[in-house]
Motif scaffolding. Sequence first.
Motif, PDB file in Angstrom:
ATOM      1  N   ALA A   1      -9.677   4.852  -5.577  1.00 25.84           N
ATOM      2  CA  ALA A   1     -10.127   4.861  -4.183  1.00 25.84           C
ATOM      3  C   ALA A   1     -11.248   3.847  -3.978  1.00 25.84           C
ATOM      4  O   ALA A   1     -11.243   3.078  -3.001  1.00 25.84           O
ATOM      5  CB  ALA A   1     -10.589   6.260  -3.798  1.00 25.84           C
TER       6      ALA A   1
ATOM      7  N   ASN B   1       0.819  -1.205   0.000  1.00 29.85           N
ATOM      8  CA  ASN B   1       0.000   0.000   0.000  1.00 29.85           C
ATOM      9  C   ASN B   1       0.854   1.257   0.000  1.00 29.85           C
ATOM     10  O   ASN B   1       0.466   2.264  -0.599  1.00 29.85           O
ATOM     11  CB  ASN B   1      -0.933  -0.011   1.200  1.00 29.85           C
TER      12      ASN B   1
ATOM     13  N   SER C   1     -10.638   8.966  -7.905  1.00 33.84           N
ATOM     14  CA  SER C   1     -11.821   8.395  -7.261  1.00 33.84           C
ATOM     15  C   SER C   1     -12.003   6.924  -7.621  1.00 33.84           C
ATOM     16  O   SER C   1     -12.451   6.133  -6.796  1.00 33.84           O
ATOM     17  CB  SER C   1     -13.058   9.192  -7.649  1.00 33.84           C
TER      18      SER C   1
ATOM     19  N   TYR D   1      -6.292   8.693  -1.523  1.00 32.39           N
ATOM     20  CA  TYR D   1      -6.459   8.619  -2.983  1.00 32.39           C
ATOM     21  C   TYR D   1      -7.488   9.631  -3.456  1.00 32.39           C
ATOM     22  O   TYR D   1      -7.320  10.228  -4.527  1.00 32.39           O
ATOM     23  CB  TYR D   1      -6.891   7.222  -3.397  1.00 32.39           C
ATOM     24  N   LEU D   2      -8.545   9.822  -2.670  1.00 36.44           N
ATOM     25  CA  LEU D   2      -9.540  10.835  -3.048  1.00 36.44           C
ATOM     26  C   LEU D   2      -8.896  12.213  -3.067  1.00 36.44           C
ATOM     27  O   LEU D   2      -9.197  13.031  -3.944  1.00 36.44           O
ATOM     28  CB  LEU D   2     -10.705  10.810  -2.079  1.00 36.44           C
TER      29      LEU D   2
ATOM     30  N   GLN E   1      -9.792   0.412  -4.182  1.00 33.98           N
ATOM     31  CA  GLN E   1      -9.048   0.113  -2.956  1.00 33.98           C
ATOM     32  C   GLN E   1      -9.988  -0.418  -1.875  1.00 33.98           C
ATOM     33  O   GLN E   1      -9.716  -1.442  -1.240  1.00 33.98           O
ATOM     34  CB  GLN E   1      -8.361   1.393  -2.479  1.00 33.98           C
TER      35      GLN E   1
ATOM     36  N   GLN F   1      -1.879   5.712 -11.963  1.00 29.01           N
ATOM     37  CA  GLN F   1      -3.088   5.023 -11.512  1.00 29.01           C
ATOM     38  C   GLN F   1      -3.194   3.649 -12.141  1.00 29.01           C
ATOM     39  O   GLN F   1      -3.644   2.690 -11.507  1.00 29.01           O
ATOM     40  CB  GLN F   1      -4.316   5.853 -11.853  1.00 29.01           C
TER      41      GLN F   1
ATOM     42  N   SER G   1      -7.530   4.956   1.145  1.00 30.93           N
ATOM     43  CA  SER G   1      -8.541   5.277   0.143  1.00 30.93           C
ATOM     44  C   SER G   1      -8.918   6.762   0.206  1.00 30.93           C
ATOM     45  O   SER G   1      -9.080   7.414  -0.832  1.00 30.93           O
ATOM     46  CB  SER G   1      -9.747   4.388   0.379  1.00 30.93           C
ATOM     47  N   GLY G   2      -9.027   7.315   1.417  1.00 31.09           N
ATOM     48  CA  GLY G   2      -9.279   8.749   1.538  1.00 31.09           C
ATOM     49  C   GLY G   2      -8.150   9.583   0.964  1.00 31.09           C
ATOM     50  O   GLY G   2      -8.375  10.611   0.317  1.00 31.09           O
TER      51      GLY G   2
END
Lengths: 101, 200
Positions: B59, A39, B56, B50-51, B62, A60, B47-48
């Motif tokens: 996220a 991660n 998005s 990534y936002l 994820q 990405q 994930s937050g």
Amino acid sequence: MQLQYFLLLAAALFCIGVYGLVTSRNAVRVLMSIELMLNAVNLNLMAFSNYLDPAMIKGQIFAVFVITVAAAEAAVGLAILLAIYRNRDTVDMEQFNLLKW
Amino acid sequence: MNLAEGVQLVSFIILAVAMIGAALGVVLSPSVVYAAFLLGAVFISISGLYLLLNASFVAAAQILIYVGAVNVLILFAIMLVNKREDFQPVKFAWVRKAVTGGVCAGLFLLLGTTIITTPWAFSTETPIGDDAIYLIGEHFFSDFLLPFELASVLLLMALIGAIVLARRDFLPDAALTSDIENLKLPERPRELVSAAKTEQ
């Protein structure tokens, strides 16, 4: 909001993952530490994608591939863990010495 | 600093503190079940983040993959190997932890100085934001087609490999006598591979 903040955060997460990977006795926790490290790498890729390549977002794409490989790794790793547990009746990493001279 | 930047900075700090704290909990918590749930907290915090990085789709992926699949898989593994055992203490365990902590701190310092001293070539283009999902799809089916197909083959291999590794040897014609036996899984008895350390 700068790139360096995200990279420092990812570096801290990676170092925590390395520490857990080396010092954990429980094999499940070792797998969790590997997930933490993956991660951290993903966070690096996403930060690079947003700040250095915002139009093509290749980072990405790489992050999605890393997530795929991490999911496969988790499944196979836990299956190996179950097989070892059934053979050795323990999840202690110190007892897993089948390949050690 | 306008309002949007302030909100971004505050949410970044909250998410970063939550992520680092939960990650330390994963590594240091004495209970492995708590560690697994804290791992879910780490995934949600990432994930937050990534936002915040205008991603998005990743996220959402994820949360779906890590929290929904990997974390549940880890919890199932903990349930299946749920054996309360006290690990035998190892000699010089504190030396190992101290050396590892030192190495990790050094690694962090090295990475930190590299990150801060590197002159990053920041792009001035505007991020594409929510249109990223269309671009990701185009990438997958044009210039990243081969890795995309290889990922599907890898997932198939992992699926079959996990089943083969974790499967038990059944005895289909095992005679089931008592009720207690009916509740157990008829499994071929296998001898435990003895550990070399314990024999000595």
